[in-house]
Motif scaffolding. Sequence first.
Motif, PDB file in Angstrom:
ATOM      1  N   ILE A 134       0.840  -1.204   0.000  1.00 46.18           N
ATOM      2  CA  ILE A 134       0.000   0.000   0.000  1.00 46.18           C
ATOM      3  C   ILE A 134       0.874   1.252   0.000  1.00 46.18           C
ATOM      4  O   ILE A 134       0.614   2.197  -0.760  1.00 46.18           O
ATOM      5  N   ARG A 135       1.929   1.271   0.794  1.00 46.20           N
ATOM      6  CA  ARG A 135       2.836   2.441   0.806  1.00 46.20           C
ATOM      7  C   ARG A 135       3.497   2.652  -0.552  1.00 46.20           C
ATOM      8  O   ARG A 135       3.621   3.784  -1.012  1.00 46.20           O
ATOM      9  N   LEU A 136       3.918   1.560  -1.188  1.00 47.21           N
ATOM     10  CA  LEU A 136       4.540   1.707  -2.510  1.00 47.21           C
ATOM     11  C   LEU A 136       3.545   2.298  -3.497  1.00 47.21           C
ATOM     12  O   LEU A 136       3.868   3.239  -4.228  1.00 47.21           O
ATOM     13  N   HIS A 137       2.333   1.773  -3.517  1.00 41.15           N
ATOM     14  CA  HIS A 137       1.323   2.299  -4.429  1.00 41.15           C
ATOM     15  C   HIS A 137       1.059   3.780  -4.148  1.00 41.15           C
ATOM     16  O   HIS A 137       0.940   4.582  -5.088  1.00 41.15           O
ATOM     17  N   GLU A 138       0.979   4.150  -2.891  1.00 44.25           N
ATOM     18  CA  GLU A 138       0.746   5.557  -2.547  1.00 44.25           C
ATOM     19  C   GLU A 138       1.891   6.449  -3.026  1.00 44.25           C
ATOM     20  O   GLU A 138       1.659   7.578  -3.455  1.00 44.25           O
ATOM     21  N   ARG A 139       3.115   5.936  -3.007  1.00 48.25           N
ATOM     22  CA  ARG A 139       4.261   6.721  -3.510  1.00 48.25           C
ATOM     23  C   ARG A 139       4.111   7.039  -4.996  1.00 48.25           C
ATOM     24  O   ARG A 139       4.657   8.023  -5.475  1.00 48.25           O
ATOM     25  N   PHE A 140       3.376   6.198  -5.717  1.00 45.88           N
ATOM     26  CA  PHE A 140       3.154   6.430  -7.138  1.00 45.88           C
ATOM     27  C   PHE A 140       1.868   7.188  -7.411  1.00 45.88           C
ATOM     28  O   PHE A 140       1.494   7.377  -8.557  1.00 45.88           O
ATOM     29  N   GLY A 141       1.183   7.622  -6.350  1.00 45.66           N
ATOM     30  CA  GLY A 141      -0.005   8.456  -6.519  1.00 45.66           C
ATOM     31  C   GLY A 141      -1.327   7.767  -6.316  1.00 45.66           C
ATOM     32  O   GLY A 141      -2.378   8.408  -6.390  1.00 45.66           O
ATOM     33  N   LEU A 164      -5.744   4.951  -9.220  1.00 46.30           N
ATOM     34  CA  LEU A 164      -4.955   6.046  -9.778  1.00 46.30           C
ATOM     35  C   LEU A 164      -5.500   6.330 -11.157  1.00 46.30           C
ATOM     36  O   LEU A 164      -5.722   5.407 -11.946  1.00 46.30           O
ATOM     37  N   THR A 165      -5.736   7.616 -11.452  1.00 46.25           N
ATOM     38  CA  THR A 165      -6.216   7.988 -12.781  1.00 46.25           C
ATOM     39  C   THR A 165      -5.038   8.365 -13.670  1.00 46.25           C
ATOM     40  O   THR A 165      -3.968   8.764 -13.190  1.00 46.25           O
ATOM     41  N   ALA A 166      -5.259   8.260 -14.959  1.00 49.52           N
ATOM     42  CA  ALA A 166      -4.225   8.646 -15.926  1.00 49.52           C
ATOM     43  C   ALA A 166      -3.860  10.107 -15.756  1.00 49.52           C
ATOM     44  O   ALA A 166      -2.676  10.466 -15.795  1.00 49.52           O
ATOM     45  N   THR A 167      -4.847  10.954 -15.521  1.00 47.18           N
ATOM     46  CA  THR A 167      -4.591  12.385 -15.343  1.00 47.18           C
ATOM     47  C   THR A 167      -3.701  12.636 -14.135  1.00 47.18           C
ATOM     48  O   THR A 167      -2.734  13.395 -14.208  1.00 47.18           O
ATOM     49  N   SER A 168      -3.987  11.988 -13.032  1.00 48.66           N
ATOM     50  CA  SER A 168      -3.179  12.150 -11.822  1.00 48.66           C
ATOM     51  C   SER A 168      -1.768  11.627 -12.034  1.00 48.66           C
ATOM     52  O   SER A 168      -0.790  12.235 -11.589  1.00 48.66           O
ATOM     53  N   TYR A 169      -1.640  10.508 -12.723  1.00 45.73           N
ATOM     54  CA  TYR A 169      -0.314   9.938 -12.969  1.00 45.73           C
ATOM     55  C   TYR A 169       0.514  10.880 -13.854  1.00 45.73           C
ATOM     56  O   TYR A 169       1.681  11.121 -13.588  1.00 45.73           O
ATOM     57  N   ARG A 170      -0.098  11.449 -14.848  1.00 49.13           N
ATOM     58  CA  ARG A 170       0.628  12.359 -15.728  1.00 49.13           C
ATOM     59  C   ARG A 170       1.074  13.614 -14.991  1.00 49.13           C
ATOM     60  O   ARG A 170       2.127  14.172 -15.264  1.00 49.13           O
ATOM     61  N   LYS A 171       0.270  14.063 -14.016  1.00 47.85           N
ATOM     62  CA  LYS A 171       0.668  15.223 -13.211  1.00 47.85           C
ATOM     63  C   LYS A 171       1.889  14.895 -12.367  1.00 47.85           C
ATOM     64  O   LYS A 171       2.702  15.772 -12.085  1.00 47.85           O
ATOM     65  N   GLU A 172       2.000  13.617 -11.942  1.00 45.86           N
ATOM     66  CA  GLU A 172       3.128  13.198 -11.122  1.00 45.86           C
ATOM     67  C   GLU A 172       4.390  13.001 -11.954  1.00 45.86           C
ATOM     68  O   GLU A 172       5.486  12.970 -11.438  1.00 45.86           O
ATOM     69  N   ASP A 173       4.217  12.828 -13.278  1.00 53.11           N
ATOM     70  CA  ASP A 173       5.350  12.565 -14.161  1.00 53.11           C
ATOM     71  C   ASP A 173       6.274  13.761 -14.195  1.00 53.11           C
ATOM     72  O   ASP A 173       5.854  14.871 -14.521  1.00 53.11           O
ATOM     73  N   PRO A 174       7.548  13.608 -13.844  1.00 56.21           N
ATOM     74  CA  PRO A 174       8.463  14.745 -13.793  1.00 56.21           C
ATOM     75  C   PRO A 174       8.834  15.302 -15.154  1.00 56.21           C
ATOM     76  O   PRO A 174       9.412  16.371 -15.258  1.00 56.21           O
ATOM     77  N   ALA A 175       8.491  14.591 -16.238  1.00 61.34           N
ATOM     78  CA  ALA A 175       8.891  15.057 -17.579  1.00 61.34           C
ATOM     79  C   ALA A 175       8.075  16.229 -18.068  1.00 61.34           C
ATOM     80  O   ALA A 175       7.050  16.576 -17.728  1.00 61.34           O
TER      81      ALA A 175
END
Length: 175
Positions: A134-141, A164-175
């Motif tokens: 659960i902690r690992l998943h939370e680290r990825f958003g 996790l939504t695609a939109t949220s994941y893309r916001k987390e993407d450092p690129a």
Amino acid sequence: MSAVPVISLRPAKDADRDMILAWRNHDVVRKASFTTHVIAPHEHAAWWSRVSADDTRHVLVAHAGETPVGVVIFAERDGGADWSFYLDVDGLEARRALLPTWIATEVATLDHAFGPAGYRELRGEALAKNSAVIRLHERFGFTVTSEYQRDVDGEPETVQRYALTATSYRKEDPA
């Protein structure tokens, strides 16, 4: 500790079936699963037959270079997918690469889910006592969306659902 590997995903083939069963039957994987008994070959063959015939289910083998290191399973629904994965615990521990491969497999899975697969949301479940997952998943958003009780080996266990939504994941993407 080993360096974080680059993980690639490819569709599982019939030749992968027994390897996947061996990974699934590892004590560590079974203890973190909803079904904790040793899965018999005939049970696994029946599961394999069902998922292979189902266009909404995708079983992918994760590779670090040429070495298979785990399996990722998607079940599509509602524009997204439910997912799970497990790793070759013995092989990765022998190479002192379990944690870095676990992290890299999660990255590869998310990149695949929100890239080529085109899912809008990725959802999963984990036993609440499996706090490392659960902690690992939370680290990825991922966020925990709900909890429920489920019997595991005749005992009630709390299960956490996360998403996790695609939109949220893309916001987390450092690129």
